[in-house]
Design a protein around this motif. Structure first.
Motif, mmCIF file in Angstrom:
data_model
loop_
_atom_site.group_PDB
_atom_site.id
_atom_site.type_symbol
_atom_site.label_atom_id
_atom_site.label_comp_id
_atom_site.label_asym_id
_atom_site.label_seq_id
_atom_site.Cartn_x
_atom_site.Cartn_y
_atom_site.Cartn_z
ATOM 1 N N MET A 51 22.312 81.410 -72.541
ATOM 2 C CA MET A 51 21.284 81.206 -71.522
ATOM 3 C C MET A 51 20.422 80.019 -71.929
ATOM 4 O O MET A 51 20.020 79.893 -73.073
ATOM 5 C CB MET A 51 20.411 82.449 -71.384
ATOM 6 N N ILE A 52 20.168 79.140 -70.992
ATOM 7 C CA ILE A 52 19.298 78.002 -71.267
ATOM 8 C C ILE A 52 17.861 78.463 -71.260
ATOM 9 O O ILE A 52 17.421 79.168 -70.359
ATOM 10 C CB ILE A 52 19.499 76.889 -70.215
ATOM 11 N N ASN A 53 17.155 78.043 -72.293
ATOM 12 C CA ASN A 53 15.748 78.415 -72.376
ATOM 13 C C ASN A 53 14.946 77.585 -71.388
ATOM 14 O O ASN A 53 14.841 76.377 -71.515
ATOM 15 C CB ASN A 53 15.241 78.155 -73.807
ATOM 16 N N ARG A 54 14.357 78.209 -70.367
ATOM 17 C CA ARG A 54 13.607 77.490 -69.341
ATOM 18 C C ARG A 54 12.168 77.941 -69.355
ATOM 19 O O ARG A 54 11.874 79.125 -69.272
ATOM 20 C CB ARG A 54 14.206 77.725 -67.954
ATOM 21 N N LYS A 55 11.281 76.953 -69.452
ATOM 22 C CA LYS A 55 9.863 77.271 -69.410
ATOM 23 C C LYS A 55 9.209 76.360 -68.380
ATOM 24 O O LYS A 55 9.360 75.154 -68.422
ATOM 25 C CB LYS A 55 9.222 77.061 -70.789
ATOM 26 N N PHE A 56 8.515 76.942 -67.463
ATOM 27 C CA PHE A 56 7.889 76.188 -66.397
ATOM 28 C C PHE A 56 6.385 76.222 -66.590
ATOM 29 O O PHE A 56 5.838 77.177 -67.132
ATOM 30 C CB PHE A 56 8.239 76.792 -65.023
ATOM 31 N N LEU A 57 5.726 75.158 -66.114
ATOM 32 C CA LEU A 57 4.283 75.040 -66.246
ATOM 33 C C LEU A 57 3.625 75.319 -64.916
ATOM 34 O O LEU A 57 3.911 74.685 -63.927
ATOM 35 C CB LEU A 57 3.901 73.618 -66.709
ATOM 36 N N GLY A 58 2.718 76.303 -64.889
ATOM 37 C CA GLY A 58 1.947 76.569 -63.691
ATOM 38 C C GLY A 58 0.491 76.251 -63.945
ATOM 39 O O GLY A 58 -0.067 76.635 -64.961
ATOM 40 N N ARG A 59 -0.159 75.513 -63.083
ATOM 41 C CA ARG A 59 -1.565 75.169 -63.231
ATOM 42 C C ARG A 59 -2.329 75.670 -62.021
ATOM 43 O O ARG A 59 -1.904 75.489 -60.895
ATOM 44 C CB ARG A 59 -1.749 73.655 -63.383
ATOM 45 N N GLU B 112 46.776 69.636 -70.566
ATOM 46 C CA GLU B 112 46.494 70.596 -71.645
ATOM 47 C C GLU B 112 45.329 70.129 -72.517
ATOM 48 O O GLU B 112 45.437 70.033 -73.738
ATOM 49 C CB GLU B 112 47.744 70.812 -72.506
ATOM 50 N N VAL B 113 44.218 69.810 -71.857
ATOM 51 C CA VAL B 113 43.038 69.354 -72.592
ATOM 52 C C VAL B 113 41.881 70.325 -72.340
ATOM 53 O O VAL B 113 41.963 71.230 -71.502
ATOM 54 C CB VAL B 113 42.621 67.920 -72.167
ATOM 55 N N GLY B 114 40.818 70.127 -73.068
ATOM 56 C CA GLY B 114 39.615 70.928 -72.924
ATOM 57 C C GLY B 114 38.571 70.413 -73.895
ATOM 58 O O GLY B 114 38.783 69.430 -74.610
ATOM 59 N N GLY B 115 37.420 71.077 -73.918
ATOM 60 C CA GLY B 115 36.382 70.598 -74.814
ATOM 61 C C GLY B 115 35.171 71.502 -74.837
ATOM 62 O O GLY B 115 35.121 72.542 -74.175
ATOM 63 N N LYS B 116 34.196 71.091 -75.643
ATOM 64 C CA LYS B 116 32.918 71.773 -75.758
ATOM 65 C C LYS B 116 31.806 70.743 -75.589
ATOM 66 O O LYS B 116 31.847 69.680 -76.211
ATOM 67 C CB LYS B 116 32.788 72.463 -77.117
ATOM 68 N N ILE B 117 30.815 71.078 -74.758
ATOM 69 C CA ILE B 117 29.711 70.165 -74.474
ATOM 70 C C ILE B 117 28.460 70.658 -75.181
ATOM 71 O O ILE B 117 28.028 71.795 -74.975
ATOM 72 C CB ILE B 117 29.448 70.055 -72.958
ATOM 73 N N TYR B 118 27.875 69.803 -76.016
ATOM 74 C CA TYR B 118 26.653 70.121 -76.756
ATOM 75 C C TYR B 118 25.538 69.179 -76.289
ATOM 76 O O TYR B 118 25.396 68.077 -76.825
ATOM 77 C CB TYR B 118 26.835 69.911 -78.252
ATOM 78 N N PRO B 119 24.716 69.548 -75.309
ATOM 79 C CA PRO B 119 23.587 68.692 -74.931
ATOM 80 C C PRO B 119 22.376 68.982 -75.814
ATOM 81 O O PRO B 119 22.174 70.120 -76.272
ATOM 82 C CB PRO B 119 23.311 69.103 -73.479
ATOM 83 N N GLY B 120 21.567 67.968 -76.064
ATOM 84 C CA GLY B 120 20.377 68.169 -76.886
ATOM 85 C C GLY B 120 19.459 66.967 -76.856
ATOM 86 O O GLY B 120 19.659 66.026 -76.072
ATOM 87 N N TYR B 121 18.465 66.988 -77.722
ATOM 88 C CA TYR B 121 17.469 65.913 -77.798
ATOM 89 C C TYR B 121 17.135 65.617 -79.263
ATOM 90 O O TYR B 121 17.119 66.521 -80.108
ATOM 91 C CB TYR B 121 16.184 66.289 -77.064
ATOM 92 N N THR B 122 16.891 64.355 -79.537
ATOM 93 C CA THR B 122 16.354 63.922 -80.821
ATOM 94 C C THR B 122 14.902 63.518 -80.610
ATOM 95 O O THR B 122 14.577 62.817 -79.642
ATOM 96 C CB THR B 122 17.151 62.737 -81.386
ATOM 97 N N VAL C 1 20.090 72.110 -76.506
ATOM 98 C CA VAL C 1 19.510 72.716 -75.312
ATOM 99 C C VAL C 1 20.038 74.130 -75.099
ATOM 100 O O VAL C 1 19.291 75.041 -74.736
ATOM 101 C CB VAL C 1 19.797 71.832 -74.079
ATOM 102 N N LEU C 2 21.327 74.336 -75.334
ATOM 103 C CA LEU C 2 21.959 75.599 -74.982
ATOM 104 C C LEU C 2 21.780 76.664 -76.060
ATOM 105 O O LEU C 2 21.782 76.363 -77.254
ATOM 106 C CB LEU C 2 23.457 75.401 -74.739
ATOM 107 N N ASP C 3 21.611 77.884 -75.620
ATOM 108 C CA ASP C 3 21.633 79.056 -76.486
ATOM 109 C C ASP C 3 22.250 80.179 -75.662
ATOM 110 O O ASP C 3 21.562 81.015 -75.085
ATOM 111 C CB ASP C 3 20.229 79.411 -76.960
ATOM 112 N N HIS D 43 25.556 83.640 -80.641
ATOM 113 C CA HIS D 43 24.913 82.613 -79.822
ATOM 114 C C HIS D 43 25.707 81.314 -79.926
ATOM 115 O O HIS D 43 26.088 80.897 -81.024
ATOM 116 C CB HIS D 43 23.472 82.389 -80.277
ATOM 117 N N SER D 44 25.946 80.699 -78.788
ATOM 118 C CA SER D 44 26.713 79.460 -78.737
ATOM 119 C C SER D 44 25.812 78.312 -78.295
ATOM 120 O O SER D 44 24.983 78.465 -77.396
ATOM 121 C CB SER D 44 27.884 79.605 -77.760
ATOM 122 N N LYS D 45 25.978 77.169 -78.921
ATOM 123 C CA LYS D 45 25.186 75.980 -78.593
ATOM 124 C C LYS D 45 25.939 75.020 -77.688
ATOM 125 O O LYS D 45 25.515 73.899 -77.473
ATOM 126 C CB LYS D 45 24.783 75.252 -79.888
#
Length: 220
Positions: A1-9, A90-100, A148-150, A162-164
């Motif tokens: 599940m992607i951790n989502r946090k929204f800002l309410g003002r 016969e291909v495939g992959g794993k996507i790891y999005p993130g931030y530095t 980003v992913l957890d 948990h998978s990233k």
């Protein structure tokens, strides 16, 4: 599940409470600034001739430069979408999005110069000291990366794991995230962040790792 946090003002005095969204005024104290980002694209041909294309689209950041009203706090909410296309059968992959994220360090090169290395080990596991979660504490000259992913799922024995990454089979795969939090503390100087999308590609002949870097942006 992607951790989502929204800002309410809550806005207004003697009026109905409303939730503020979108672009806030940059002239007001502690106002949030919406920054559209260009994303990016990379195409790489692997040793067996397989062509890998990675795109970062719909990228943006909503930045609060002084969370807690102190110069050592920053907060940002980032969004984007990673899209991967692989040629061949016969291909495939794993996507790891993130931030530095870096504090008073140059992260605008082909990677990050603050000791951050985004890659994989010989078993294809994500490596390079990349953490999970965007709550970071950095001093001058330091940089860290996070995924980003957890994604929570059961392992082969029924225990929680948990998978990233987002694993896909076939020629295409994608990951989209919205309002992922970057929380930075301890940085008294300028701070920057940039997105990355690392893809582990597996074909009948090779297993390879390709990384696309987004454009750096200021956290204040």
């Amino acid at each position: 599940m992607i951790n989502r946090k929204f800002l309410g003002r809550v806005a207004g005095v003697g009026a109905a409470a409303t939730v503020a969204v979108g672009l806030f005024s940059t002239g007001a104290a502690n106002a949030d600034t919406f920054v559209p980002l260009p994303g990016g694209e990379i195409t790489k041909t692997l040793s067996d001739g397989t062509v890998v294309n990675i795109k970062l689209v719909g990228e943006s950041a909503n930045i609060n430069p002084s969370l807690g009203s102190t110069p050592v706090h920053r907060n940002a909410w980032v969004s984007g979408s990673a899209q991967v296309t692989i040629s061949g059968e016969e291909v495939g992959g794993k996507i790891y999005p993130g931030y530095t994220v870096g504090c008073q360090v140059n992260i605008s090169g082909g990677g990050a110069s603050g000791g951050v290395d985004v890659g994989s080990d010989w078993e294809g596991n994500a490596s390079g000291g990349v953490t999970s979660g965007g709550e970071l504490s950095l001093g001058p000259g330091q940089a860290k990366s996070f995924y980003v992913l957890d994604i929570e799922k059961a392992d082969d024995y029924g225990s929680e794991s948990h998978s990233k990454n987002n694993k896909f089979k076939g020629n295409t795969g994608s990951v989209t995230w919205a309002d992922e939090t970057i929380g930075l503390t301890g940085c008294g100087g300028y701070a920057q962040a940039r997105a990355f999308v690392s893809v582990e590609v597996e074909t009948d002949n090779v297993i390879s790792w390709v990384t696309l870097w987004g454009q750096p942006f200021s956290l204040g």
